[in-house]
Structures are given as C-alpha cells and as structure tokens.
Design a protein around this motif. Sequence first.
Motif, PDB file in Angstrom:
ATOM      1  N   ALA A   6      72.492  14.052  47.570  1.00 17.97           N
ATOM      2  CA  ALA A   6      71.337  14.487  46.533  1.00 17.97           C
ATOM      3  C   ALA A   6      70.506  13.432  46.192  1.00 17.97           C
ATOM      4  CB  ALA A   6      72.299  15.141  45.312  1.00 17.97           C
ATOM      5  N   LEU A   7      70.840  12.220  45.706  1.00 18.47           N
ATOM      6  CA  LEU A   7      69.992  11.215  45.509  1.00 18.47           C
ATOM      7  C   LEU A   7      69.190  10.900  46.620  1.00 18.47           C
ATOM      8  CD1 LEU A   7      72.356   8.258  44.304  1.00 18.47           C
ATOM      9  CD2 LEU A   7      70.896   9.567  42.821  1.00 18.47           C
ATOM     10  N   ALA A   8      69.120  10.794  47.935  1.00 15.23           N
ATOM     11  CA  ALA A   8      68.420  10.786  48.857  1.00 15.23           C
ATOM     12  C   ALA A   8      67.231  11.782  48.788  1.00 15.23           C
ATOM     13  CB  ALA A   8      69.105  10.658  50.282  1.00 15.23           C
ATOM     14  N   MET A   9      67.731  13.301  48.669  1.00 13.43           N
ATOM     15  CA  MET A   9      66.780  14.264  48.597  1.00 13.43           C
ATOM     16  C   MET A   9      65.968  14.340  47.373  1.00 13.43           C
ATOM     17  SD  MET A   9      69.632  17.054  50.258  1.00 13.43           S
ATOM     18  CE  MET A   9      68.538  18.255  49.852  1.00 13.43           C
ATOM     19  N   ASN A  10      66.447  13.946  46.359  1.00 13.40           N
ATOM     20  CA  ASN A  10      65.570  13.762  45.232  1.00 13.40           C
ATOM     21  C   ASN A  10      64.660  12.844  45.098  1.00 13.40           C
ATOM     22  OD1 ASN A  10      66.889  16.197  43.923  1.00 13.40           O
ATOM     23  ND2 ASN A  10      68.340  15.011  42.704  1.00 13.40           N
ATOM     24  N   SER A  11      64.779  11.984  45.937  1.00 10.96           N
ATOM     25  CA  SER A  11      63.749  10.885  45.957  1.00 10.96           C
ATOM     26  C   SER A  11      62.333  11.339  46.419  1.00 10.96           C
ATOM     27  CB  SER A  11      64.170   9.657  46.944  1.00 10.96           C
ATOM     28  OG  SER A  11      64.346   9.945  48.145  1.00 10.96           O
ATOM     29  N   PHE A  12      62.726  12.473  47.068  1.00 10.91           N
ATOM     30  CA  PHE A  12      61.250  13.175  47.789  1.00 10.91           C
ATOM     31  C   PHE A  12      60.982  14.018  46.625  1.00 10.91           C
ATOM     32  CE2 PHE A  12      63.415  12.402  51.665  1.00 10.91           C
ATOM     33  CZ  PHE A  12      62.303  12.024  52.761  1.00 10.91           C
ATOM     34  N   ALA A  13      61.252  14.348  45.867  1.00 11.93           N
ATOM     35  CA  ALA A  13      61.005  15.430  44.846  1.00 11.93           C
ATOM     36  C   ALA A  13      60.498  14.736  43.273  1.00 11.93           C
ATOM     37  CB  ALA A  13      61.759  16.481  44.620  1.00 11.93           C
ATOM     38  N   TYR A  14      61.437  13.647  42.934  1.00  8.77           N
ATOM     39  CA  TYR A  14      61.056  13.001  41.843  1.00  8.77           C
ATOM     40  C   TYR A  14      60.745  11.640  41.842  1.00  8.77           C
ATOM     41  CZ  TYR A  14      63.395  17.294  40.394  1.00  8.77           C
ATOM     42  OH  TYR A  14      63.857  18.481  40.046  1.00  8.77           O
ATOM     43  N   ASP A  15      59.685  11.199  41.094  1.00 10.55           N
ATOM     44  CA  ASP A  15      59.506   9.886  41.043  1.00 10.55           C
ATOM     45  C   ASP A  15      60.047   9.176  39.798  1.00 10.55           C
ATOM     46  OD1 ASP A  15      57.725   8.567  42.919  1.00 10.55           O
ATOM     47  OD2 ASP A  15      56.140   9.695  42.426  1.00 10.55           O
ATOM     48  N   THR A  16      59.919   7.620  39.909  1.00  6.99           N
ATOM     49  CA  THR A  16      60.386   6.869  38.886  1.00  6.99           C
ATOM     50  C   THR A  16      59.404   6.061  38.183  1.00  6.99           C
ATOM     51  OG1 THR A  16      61.048   5.279  40.543  1.00  6.99           O
ATOM     52  CG2 THR A  16      62.763   7.033  40.049  1.00  6.99           C
ATOM     53  N   LEU A  17      59.788   5.456  37.068  1.00  5.16           N
ATOM     54  CA  LEU A  17      59.095   4.499  36.583  1.00  5.16           C
ATOM     55  C   LEU A  17      58.573   3.338  37.469  1.00  5.16           C
ATOM     56  CD1 LEU A  17      60.606   4.428  33.073  1.00  5.16           C
ATOM     57  CD2 LEU A  17      58.446   5.437  33.448  1.00  5.16           C
ATOM     58  N   VAL A  18      59.820   2.722  38.078  1.00  4.48           N
ATOM     59  CA  VAL A  18      59.355   1.533  38.874  1.00  4.48           C
ATOM     60  C   VAL A  18      60.054   1.825  40.307  1.00  4.48           C
ATOM     61  CG1 VAL A  18      58.958  -0.018  37.020  1.00  4.48           C
ATOM     62  CG2 VAL A  18      61.673   0.187  38.109  1.00  4.48           C
ATOM     63  N   HIS A  19      59.560   0.897  41.047  1.00 11.30           N
ATOM     64  CA  HIS A  19      60.517   0.793  42.439  1.00 11.30           C
ATOM     65  C   HIS A  19      60.588  -0.676  42.697  1.00 11.30           C
ATOM     66  CE1 HIS A  19      58.975   4.829  43.382  1.00 11.30           C
ATOM     67  NE2 HIS A  19      57.836   4.687  42.774  1.00 11.30           N
ATOM     68  N   LEU A  20      61.527  -0.919  43.566  1.00 10.64           N
ATOM     69  CA  LEU A  20      61.764  -2.190  44.090  1.00 10.64           C
ATOM     70  C   LEU A  20      61.146  -2.634  45.257  1.00 10.64           C
ATOM     71  CD1 LEU A  20      65.537  -2.513  42.698  1.00 10.64           C
ATOM     72  CD2 LEU A  20      63.527  -3.009  41.449  1.00 10.64           C
ATOM     73  N   ASP A  21      60.676  -3.732  45.364  1.00 14.59           N
ATOM     74  CA  ASP A  21      60.272  -4.240  46.516  1.00 14.59           C
ATOM     75  C   ASP A  21      61.539  -4.848  47.553  1.00 14.59           C
ATOM     76  OD1 ASP A  21      60.736  -7.140  45.390  1.00 14.59           O
ATOM     77  OD2 ASP A  21      58.711  -7.276  45.531  1.00 14.59           O
ATOM     78  N   ALA A  22      61.255  -5.494  48.698  1.00 13.63           N
ATOM     79  CA  ALA A  22      62.343  -5.886  49.398  1.00 13.63           C
ATOM     80  C   ALA A  22      63.125  -7.008  48.927  1.00 13.63           C
ATOM     81  CB  ALA A  22      61.694  -6.345  50.686  1.00 13.63           C
ATOM     82  N   GLY A  23      62.388  -7.903  47.860  1.00 10.79           N
ATOM     83  CA  GLY A  23      63.391  -8.918  47.135  1.00 10.79           C
ATOM     84  C   GLY A  23      63.851  -8.593  45.935  1.00 10.79           C
ATOM     85  N   GLY A  24      63.862  -7.187  45.562  1.00  7.08           N
ATOM     86  CA  GLY A  24      64.499  -6.639  44.432  1.00  7.08           C
ATOM     87  C   GLY A  24      63.883  -6.723  43.164  1.00  7.08           C
ATOM     88  N   SER A  25      62.425  -7.026  43.145  1.00  8.28           N
ATOM     89  CA  SER A  25      61.651  -7.244  42.065  1.00  8.28           C
ATOM     90  C   SER A  25      60.725  -5.616  41.903  1.00  8.28           C
ATOM     91  CB  SER A  25      60.589  -8.447  42.344  1.00  8.28           C
ATOM     92  OG  SER A  25      61.210  -9.489  42.495  1.00  8.28           O
ATOM     93  N   PRO A  26      60.692  -5.484  40.709  1.00  4.90           N
ATOM     94  CA  PRO A  26      60.108  -4.287  40.430  1.00  4.90           C
ATOM     95  C   PRO A  26      58.652  -4.195  40.638  1.00  4.90           C
ATOM     96  CG  PRO A  26      60.766  -5.324  38.384  1.00  4.90           C
ATOM     97  CD  PRO A  26      61.217  -6.053  39.227  1.00  4.90           C
ATOM     98  N   VAL A  27      58.125  -3.047  41.142  1.00  7.14           N
ATOM     99  CA  VAL A  27      56.905  -2.840  41.414  1.00  7.14           C
ATOM    100  C   VAL A  27      56.388  -1.463  40.593  1.00  7.14           C
ATOM    101  CG1 VAL A  27      56.710  -4.033  43.513  1.00  7.14           C
ATOM    102  CG2 VAL A  27      57.129  -1.537  43.312  1.00  7.14           C
ATOM    103  N   PRO A  28      55.024  -1.265  40.184  1.00  2.00           N
ATOM    104  CA  PRO A  28      54.712  -0.100  39.625  1.00  2.00           C
ATOM    105  C   PRO A  28      54.905   1.387  40.138  1.00  2.00           C
ATOM    106  CG  PRO A  28      52.918  -1.915  39.551  1.00  2.00           C
ATOM    107  CD  PRO A  28      54.036  -2.293  40.443  1.00  2.00           C
TER     108      PRO A  28
END
Length: 535
Positions: free
Chosen positions: A70-92
Amino acid sequence: MAGTAGAGRRNGRARGARTAASVVTVLGLVGAVSACGGASVGGGGGSAVTVAVAADPGSLSPTTALASTALAMNSFAYDTLVHLDAGGSPVPGVAEKWSATTTSATFTIRPGVTCEDGSALTAGDVAAEYNHVADPGNRSPMLGLSVPVTAVARADEAARTVTVTTTKPAPFIVQMARMLPLVCEESLAEPAALARATNASGPYRLAEAVPGDHYTYVKRDGYGWGPGGSTGAGLPGKVVVKVVSNESTAANLLMAGQINVALVNGADQDRLDAAGVRYRSLESLFGQLLFNQAAGRPTADPAVRRALVSVLDLKQLGSVATGGKGRAPTRTGEIAPTPCTGDTVGGNLPAHDPAKAAAVLTAAGWTKSGGTWTRDGRALTVGLGYAANLGPQVASAVELAVQQWTSFGVRATAEPTGSGSIVGVLGGGDWDIAWAPIGVTLPDQLVQFYDGPPPPKGNNFGSVANPDYRRLAAEAAARPGAAGCALWDAAEAALVERVDVAPFVSKASRYYAKGVTFEVDGSGIVPSTLRRSAG
C-alpha cells in the motif's frame, strides 16, 4: 518482522502492536544499478508500465494503510511535504521551504498544488491532516511514524505556512514528513472512502481497482510539485499494478515481456541475472535475533544471551538464509536513504566461540550434566520463532541454529508461525528468541522497540531495559537531525554490545525491470523517476 519500507515509531498506547505489525515489514529498497535490459516490453501498450506486487495492498486509505504494498502504491497517488535525497537529506516537495528545531517545524506550502478533484491543497488542509493523525481517537498508525506523537499543527493561509509543534523532542520532524501522504481536508472525514479510490495530491490518480488482480493509475494533467519541483513530463501515462503472488511467475512474466517490474529476492534472481535483466536494489537488515527479557524467561539472563550468540556461527547462518548473497549488516534496521550511517554492529557482537560460551554459562551458575546445561534443576530450553513465509532458506538457517545450540547442550526448537508476520507472536509474550529484523528510515523510530513498555501498552517486544541505550537515545533526541547521529550510533551499539539484539546478515532486495528506468527508496519505485526505455 520482515517486509516495509518504511519505518517503525514510538507510540506507547495499547494500539502500539498494531502499528508495529504494519511498519516492521522490510521490502522496498534503494538502488545502485541502472534499470534496463532485454527488449522493450508492452505491459499495457503505449506509455503504460506494469508493475508486479506479491500481495493485494488491502486498504489504500492514506492515513491508515501501512502495508508495504500500500505504501508503494500510494506514493504514485499522494505527494508529501518533503522527499529525501540519496544521502538522507530532505529536498522540497509540496513544501518549497521549511525551518525546524527539535520541537517544531514550519513548512511553506508551494502555490498551485491541487488534489485530483481540482481543489487546492492548502496550508489548512495540511494542518488538518497533522491534527487528524495526532488525535489518538482516530487511531492512525501514522502517529509516531510521520507525525510526532504530541504534534499540534496550525496554518497561516496568508503566508501559506504550516507550523507543527511538539512537547517531546522530535529530532527528525522534517524527515518524518516524507511519510505523510497529503490529502485534502474533506477526505479526512471518511478515510475508508479512499480504501479503493484516491483524492490524489500526487502525479497519478487511481482509475480502476480490482482487488486481488490489478490497480490502474492514470497520470494527472498539470502536475508540477514533485521532488525538487519536478513535473509529470516524461512519466508513463498509465501505471498498472498487477498482483502476482508467486515470485517465479512474476519472473516468467517479466522475461516474457508481459510486465515491466518485479521485486524478486529468491532463486529466480539467478536466471534473471543470466539473462542480463537489470535491477535496482538496496541492502536491508534480513537476519536479526531478538531476545525476550521478560521475567522468568531464560533469555532475560545476559549471560545466556551472550552464550547463545557465541555458540552460533552467524556468518554461516547468514549465508544459508540468503543463499550466499548476504552481507554483514552495519545497522540495526535503518533503510537508506537515512541520515545516520555509522557501523553500529561490526565488532560489537560476541565472536563465534563455543568454548567461551561455556565459560560464560559456567560463571553464571550453569552446569553441564548429561550433555545438557542446567541451573537450579532446570534445563536451558529455548525456542526460535520465525515467519514461515520467509522461505525455505530461512527455515534451513533456523534449523541450523537449533542444531548448533542442541550440540552445545541447549534444548532448542524451531517455532515457525504460519502468518506473514511474527509480530502477533511477539505481542503475545510467549516466546524466547525471534528472527525479527526491523525496518525503519530514521534511528529514533527504533526507540519504541527497545525502550518503554512492552505490549499491550507499547512495542518493546523484548522487554529491553538497556540504561545506556535509554540515556544515549535521550541525548540524541535533543539534537536536531543529523547533529545527533554520533549519539544515535552509540545508542544502537549499546544494544548490540549487551546482546539485546543480534543483527547478523543484510540482503539486497532487487527490483528487476525491462523497458523502464527508475530509482527506488524505502517505499518502492520513486514515481517521479519512472521512465519508459528501449532496454
């Protein structure tokens, strides 16, 4: 506890075991290899991409669903406030900027974000969702996972800001926000209405749901607020999620060009590799022993725990469990991208040394009589529980552990569970040792499992009471984000040194792909990176 990408958190309420059952599932990972190979495939034709999943997601309601699929599927339909880059730092993401301390965060909402019905996603909507999840009466398993347990949110519509405050330190309050799927406020009134539908803030909307068979997502027009401001340009027009319960069948469909992506972790990897099918993968903890330290259990004795681990050839067990494809783990559960990356395992576990194990037991008052270790007239007896659906390789590794303990003089038995998770057994309390890897994205998410109350009031399944871990974790929580990593690392090391847990093998889960390229993270495919390809 195998299988989710995603992460466990603190919530010391009676509903805690339900939260753990959802989030202590480790499947979904982050990649290191270009994902293309073989001929271009159809998977629905045109710009459609077909992704195989091993199980139906159940409810897709974004504030209640935490199953890995469900988490994997919901990532296609719902956005989030931030995302993480490959180093674990938040990006807009939906938030174009933010500021934070250990007890507060202010997010500025990007203008122009909408839900699929055309309504604007406002600061008020985001604040309402935080407060909805934070309300214990709503029993959202997101509480402590994406929303701090004591969170209160308020919106300033004119400034487009949401301010979240807590009464307890939440050192990764910004990073936690990547796990909160954003919905417009009207959807909060009836979360069950989104069990098989979407009111999406992300790049896709759910157009068709046939439980047990397939789910079809269609790209939204006008999308432009993805990670770092990415848009829907170049994304496939349609993503079909196909339920394929048998991994060998999924590999066959992939080879035949009938699907584009499949998560394959068993023996079928060999033939896919031989055929040159590329993949994205990420190491995650696969083998970890958790000990029940409740009063009256033999494993409450630290000498017993140390001896039991010293008897085992952990390297051999890990090799058997992973078919020789495992590696020595460096963490007790965090899945990349994560901000703290030090090695907390290496050099901290007891070495394989049966003679030393015997000395440790003897010093603790145990004697060996008739080939069995006893104390006060009672034989040293333990059971090793594990989820049967982890596969035959894990079952063989468990039997090997039992054999090594038995040869040493311990009365040991293998105790498989028929369910997909061992959490129910742990919550019941009647167990000694469990094969129980935990998957989280942030180090503070481990606290609920290794400190605080045991079930039913909390998720400290092993009744762990490690004063060094408690002290170091508290000190780490008082520092924002990565500034506390050295302390978080020391806290985890204290668990391993005391043999509260014994992490012994990690394994790369692989998303094999034909005709597409993408990146992956702890929830699965990163939707903004999915592209059709010629290979």
